[in-house]
Design a protein around this motif. Structure first.
Motif, PDB file in Angstrom:
ATOM      1  N   TYR A  38       7.424 -45.820  68.782  1.00 14.36           N
ATOM      2  CA  TYR A  38       6.928 -45.498  70.157  1.00 14.36           C
ATOM      3  C   TYR A  38       6.388 -46.615  70.684  1.00 14.36           C
ATOM      4  O   TYR A  38       5.333 -46.554  71.211  1.00 14.36           O
ATOM      5  CB  TYR A  38       5.812 -44.361  70.205  1.00 14.36           C
ATOM      6  N   ARG A  39       7.020 -47.893  70.706  1.00 12.22           N
ATOM      7  CA  ARG A  39       6.498 -49.115  71.096  1.00 12.22           C
ATOM      8  C   ARG A  39       6.663 -49.098  72.609  1.00 12.22           C
ATOM      9  O   ARG A  39       5.817 -49.931  73.238  1.00 12.22           O
ATOM     10  CB  ARG A  39       7.607 -50.242  70.654  1.00 12.22           C
ATOM     11  N   TYR A  40       7.371 -48.504  73.377  1.00 13.92           N
ATOM     12  CA  TYR A  40       7.477 -48.388  74.733  1.00 13.92           C
ATOM     13  C   TYR A  40       6.818 -47.100  75.505  1.00 13.92           C
ATOM     14  O   TYR A  40       7.418 -46.865  76.628  1.00 13.92           O
ATOM     15  CB  TYR A  40       9.208 -48.618  74.992  1.00 13.92           C
ATOM     16  N   SER A  41       6.274 -46.301  74.958  1.00 14.38           N
ATOM     17  CA  SER A  41       5.643 -45.335  75.380  1.00 14.38           C
ATOM     18  C   SER A  41       4.254 -45.520  75.491  1.00 14.38           C
ATOM     19  O   SER A  41       3.599 -46.277  74.962  1.00 14.38           O
ATOM     20  CB  SER A  41       5.566 -44.103  74.494  1.00 14.38           C
ATOM     21  N   SER A  42       3.628 -45.078  76.511  1.00 14.07           N
ATOM     22  CA  SER A  42       2.095 -45.299  76.896  1.00 14.07           C
ATOM     23  C   SER A  42       1.197 -44.563  75.762  1.00 14.07           C
ATOM     24  O   SER A  42       1.692 -43.363  75.307  1.00 14.07           O
ATOM     25  CB  SER A  42       1.681 -44.719  78.241  1.00 14.07           C
TER      26      SER A  42
END
Length: 591
Positions: free
Chosen positions: A64-68
């Motif tokens: 989940y690198r690109y989720s807030s």
């Protein structure tokens, strides 16, 4: 747009939905390969799928690198709250790269898994964080645990973990912090009575207080570790895997105490020479070299493993085995050339330095890349003699056309063993039926074993065996290393040869003793069958034989004597058993 969708629905609407008709267990297995987000999204497919994910026994939370952090937190809480509370969780994979997750949420995820009887837990945080207490992972159901997090270095008794069912443990020190406290303590393993499989990565074992004394451990995997200075005390270890570790020049001291070791895998650049003296039980050896550092040179590897059967090489390096025969040699090069700076053609030529040390192989197996590489250097092979003097089968992939093999390559592979053949599938060995099958088979096995050990002793003593020649070459090349060793360089070869020869002689004496006893037992059995009327005290005879040696000094055990005596009543004593022509006990007993 809407009409096109309706048209597709009309076309496929009558077709049977085969996936939805599968049992829940099969659908769960399919979803176990997906992330938790994808598994939850299947609930919109149909009513059949609406509640399938809430009983899913596998949960995978990705990086989940690109989720807030806010969205990730909300999703994780949604999954844990909506999931069926009565359904056990078999496996949880939680490896997140997101600094915004709160510590309490992470603790709740672990607690949820443990409270639902999780059996396999893979837990990692790919960012800097405070160390976890070992007691965080206490569980009565956990069997497999993988941790990629920082742990408390010195756990007190109250803070140690309690994992009575844990059989497999893998600990990786986080890559971002390799210079700080990557040490292991014995206290980490005191509460693991069922541990059998241990993997360690990115640990400095030379400065750790870990004593490497785990009596019941059967598998050990070390990756990117600095090896310990003490001897490994692992009497039950069967499999050892060393990947990218700092190997000493002579590995004998490190692995000679592993008395149960059967499988050894070593992955290393091997830019220097090495001597690998393996314990007697070792059967399978795999050596993999690194192509990324191959341009800087490759060392020479000498292996002594008395009972080794199978050797697999991945890469190109020169090696010699201190055994008269290898059952199977596997040559693998598929994918090895990726990242190599030198041209393939230049590296192919170095293959010719590899095969002379493998000339005693009975079966040689190539993958597609390796057999093509040899075919590319056929012009060089024309001038080289075949090193394979003991070969029976050359196995090539089924996708390789034998007609593409050059005559020079065929002569190089088969020239030293005219009876050998090239196959794509190894033949099955079938037994031979005889009237006296059991007796003859046992006798033949005994003879073969004696001849094999006798040949090993003679082979080892021969001055020009590849093993002795390689040792001498290695001594000359590494004179400084040898001189710094506690054993003088002049006696290195003699001491190693004497040790090996002593072991072989002891094995020969043991097999000779057993063969004499078996022959005497067979003779007494025949006498008993031919004289069923004789009456004697078998127990008394067995006791006398068990307390004495025959005239050659070969002990005759009570167990063997009992076996001979129980086949009839005429074992040894009586008129025909001790004296006279019919008994022939003295002469027959030692023949």
């Amino acid at each position: 747009m809407g009409s096109q969708v309706k048209k597709k629905l009309r076309i496929y609407g009558d077709e049977e939905d085969k996936i939805s008709s599968l049992p829940d267990e099969l659908i769960h297995h399919i979803l176990s390969f997906t992330d938790a987000k994808e598994a939850v999204q299947t609930s919109v497919l149909s009513n059949r799928w609406k509640s399938l994910w809430i009983t899913l026994p596998f949960l995978n939370f990705g990086e989940y690198r690109y989720s807030s952090p806010k969205n990730n937190t909300k999703f994780i809480r949604h999954v844990l709250s909506k999931r069926n509370r009565q359904s056990d969780l078999f496996e949880l994979n939680f490896c997140v790269y997101n600094k915004g997750l709160r510590r309490c949420l992470i603790a709740n995820v672990v607690e949820y898994a443990i409270s639902h009887n999780v059996q396999s837990l893979d837990f990692g945080l790919l960012y800097k964080h405070q160390p976890f207490k070992l007691s965080t992972f206490n569980s009565n159901s956990l069997k497999k645990l993988t941790l990629r997090v920082r742990l408390e270095e010195f756990a007190m008794e109250l803070g140690c973990w309690d994992l009575p069912c844990l059989t497999t443990l893998f600990l990786k020190y986080p890559d971002f912090d390799l210079t700080k406290g990557n040490q292991i303590s014995d206290s980490w393993f005191t509460c693991l009575p069922s541990l059998r499989d241990l993997g360690l990565e990115n640990w400095d074992l030379s400065i750790s207080s870990f004593s490497f004394s785990i009596p019941d451990l059967t598998t050990l995997r070390l990756s990117n570790c600095i090896l310990p200075k003490m001897v490994l005390d692992l009497p039950s270890l069967i499999t050892l895997d060393l990947h990218n570790v700092n190997l000493p020049y002579d590995m004998s001291d490190m692995i000679s105490t592993l008395i149960s070791l059967q499988n050894l895998t070593i992955s290393s650049p091997f830019t220097q020479d090495h001597v690998i003296s393996c314990p007697r039980p070792l059967l399978n050896l795999n050596i993999r070299t690194s192509s990324s550092r191959y341009d800087s040179g490759s060392g020479y590897i000498i292996v002594f493993a008395p009972k080794i059967c199978n050797f697999t090489s991945y890469g190109i390096f020169a090696t010699t085995f201190g055994v008269p025969e290898l059952e199977t040699v596997n040559i693998r090069l598929q994918g090895w050339f990726q990242g190599l700076q030198s041209s393939k053609e230049e590296i192919y030529h170095r293959l010719t330095n590899m095969f002379p040390g493998l000339g005693n192989a009975k079966t040689l197996t190539f993958d597609l890349e390796s057999i093509k590489a040899l075919n590319e250097i056929s012009s060089l092979l024309v001038w080289l003699p075949s090193p394979f003097y003991n070969m029976k089968y050359i196995k090539v992939p089924k996708t390789y056309k034998k007609s593409n093999m050059s005559g020079a390559l065929r002569n190089y592979l088969l020239g030293g063993s005219p009876r050998s053949t090239i196959v794509t599938t190894l033949p099955q060995v079938c037994g031979i039926e005889t009237i006296d099958k059991d007796d003859r088979k046992a006798n033949e096995e005994g003879d073969n074993a004696l001849q094999d050990i006798k040949f090993k002793i003679e082979w080892l003593a021969h001055e020009r065996t590849p093993f002795r020649m390689a040792i001498r070459r290695l001594k000359r090349k590494n004179r400084k290393v040898m001189e710094s060793d506690s054993t003088p360089a002049d006696t290195f070869l003699d001491d190693l040869t004497t040790k090996i020869r002593g072991e072989l002689v002891a094995e020969l004496e043991e097999k000779v003793s057993k063969k004499v006893q078996d022959n005497l037992s067979m003779i007494l059995k025949k006498i008993a069958e031919a004289n069923p009327g004789l009456n004697m005290d078998i127990g008394r005879v067995a006791a006398i034989i068990a307390s004495e040696d025959d005239e050659n000094g070969t002990p005759f055990s009570a167990k063997t004597a009992g076996t001979a005596g129980t086949s009839g009543t005429a074992g040894i004593s009586g008129t025909a058993g001790i004296s006279g022509t019919a008994g022939t006990s003295g002469t027959a007993g030692t023949s």
